[in-house]
Design an enzyme around this catalytic site. Structure first.
Site: not given
Length: 271
Positions: A103, A178, A246
Site C-alpha cells: 500500500t 486501497k 501511513k
C-alpha cells in the site's frame, strides 16, 4: 485462468509477504526471495526458495517480480535504488512484469509505471486488503492499476493469492482504491471499538454483544474478524499500526488533493 508454473521473485517476506509467497511456492512456482532480514524468509528457504542478497539480484532471476514492502520510501528505494542508482527497475530484464502489492502512494505508482515503460517493462500497482488472515487463506482482495495486457498476464498469479481481483484503470488507481478501503477500515475500527467499550461499561458481555451486532446493520469485516481477537486480548499483529497510520496519511493527502474534507479520518488519525 490458469498457466503452468513460472519462476517468480518475491521481495518483502514479512507478515503479509511470507504467506503470500508460500502460496506461490506451494503451487509449484520456483521462487527467488529477498528481504532486509533473512530470518523472515527462513520458512520459504526451507521449502526450496532461493535467497538473494540484494533486490537487484532477485529481480534479475525471473521475469515476474512481486514486492510487498512497508512504506512508500521502501518502495522507492527498492525500485529506483539508493539515490537513483540501481534498483529493480534497472536490474529487471526487458519484458519483465513488476507487481507492487505494497500500500503506497498513487503518484509513486505512476512514476514506477512510466519508468518501467521506458525500459520495456510492465508494471502494476496491486495493493491488497484482508490482513494476515486473508494472506494465509489466499482470500485477499486485490486492487490493480495498470495496463490490461499486464493485468491479464498477472491474473493467474493473483488467483493463487486472492478471491477478488479487479482492474480499476491506469497506474495509480489500484493504490487509490486501497486508500478508499483504508478510510473505511480506520474509521470503522473507531466505531466498533467504541461500541464494545460501551457494551462492557454498561454491564453487557462484550463478546455476546459483538456476536449480536455483527449479524445486523453494524456488521463489518473488522467487527467479525478483529473484534474477537481484541476481546480475547490477542494482540498479535496482523497489520502494523505504523502502516495503518501511513495509509491514513496517504488517504488524507489524496482527499486534500480533491478538496474532500474527512472529519472521521481526522479522528482516526488522532487516536
Amino acid at each position: 485462468m490458469s498457466s503452468s508454473p513460472c519462476a517468480v521473485t518475491f521481495i518483502g517476506t514479512g507478515i503479509m509477504g511470507s504467506p503470500m509467497a508460500e502460496h506461490l511456492i506451494t503451487n509449484g512456482h520456483p521462487l527467488h526471495v529477498h528481504n532486509r532480514t533473512r530470518e523472515k524468509a527462513k520458512l520459504l528457504l526451507e521449502q526450496g526458495a532461493v535467497w538473494h542478497d540484494t533486490p537487484e539480484s532477485a529481480a534479475a532471476a525471473s521475469d515476474t517480480v512481486i514486492t510487498m514492502l512497508g512504506l512508500p520510501a521502501d518502495v522507492e528505494q527498492v525500485y529506483f535504488g539508493q539515490e537513483g542508482v540501481g534498483g529493480i527497475l534497472a536490474a529487471a530484464k526487458p519484458g519483465s512484469l513488476l507487481i507492487d502489492m505494497t500500500t503506497s502512494s498513487p503518484h509513486l505508482a505512476e512514476r514506477i509505471s512510466r519508468a518501467a515503460e521506458e525500459r520495456g517493462i510492465e508494471a502494476l500497482d496491486a495493493p491488497v486488503s484482508g490482513g494476515d488472515v486473508g494472506a494465509r487463506d489466499a482470500s485477499l482482495v486485490i486492487m490493480v492499476g495498470g495496463r490490461q495486457e499486464a493485468f491479464d498476464r498477472a491474473v493467474p498469479l493473483f488467483e493463487q493469492l486472492g478471491k477478488s481481483i479487479t482492474l480499476l484503470g491506469p497506474a495509480g488507481n489500484g493504490q487509490r482504491c486501497k486508500l478508499v478501503n483504508q478510510i473505511a477500515v480506520a474509521v470503522g475500527m473507531v466505531a466498533w471499538c467504541e461500541a464494545l467499550a460501551v457494551a462492557k461499561a454498561a454491564g453487557l458481555d462484550p463478546s455476546v454483544a459483538q456476536g449480536v451486532i455483527s449479524g445486523g446493520a453494524a456488521g463489518s469485516w473488522g467487527l467479525t474478524n478483529l473484534a474477537p481477537r481484541a476481546l480475547s486480548a490477542d494482540f498479535k499483529p496482523g497489520f502494523l499500526v505504523r502502516h495503518l497510520v501511513k495509509d491514513i496519511c496517504l488517504a488524507q493527502e489524496e482527499a486534500d488533493s480533491h478538496g474532500v474534507y474527512l472529519p472521521g479520518l481526522e479522528v482516526a488519525r488522532r487516536l
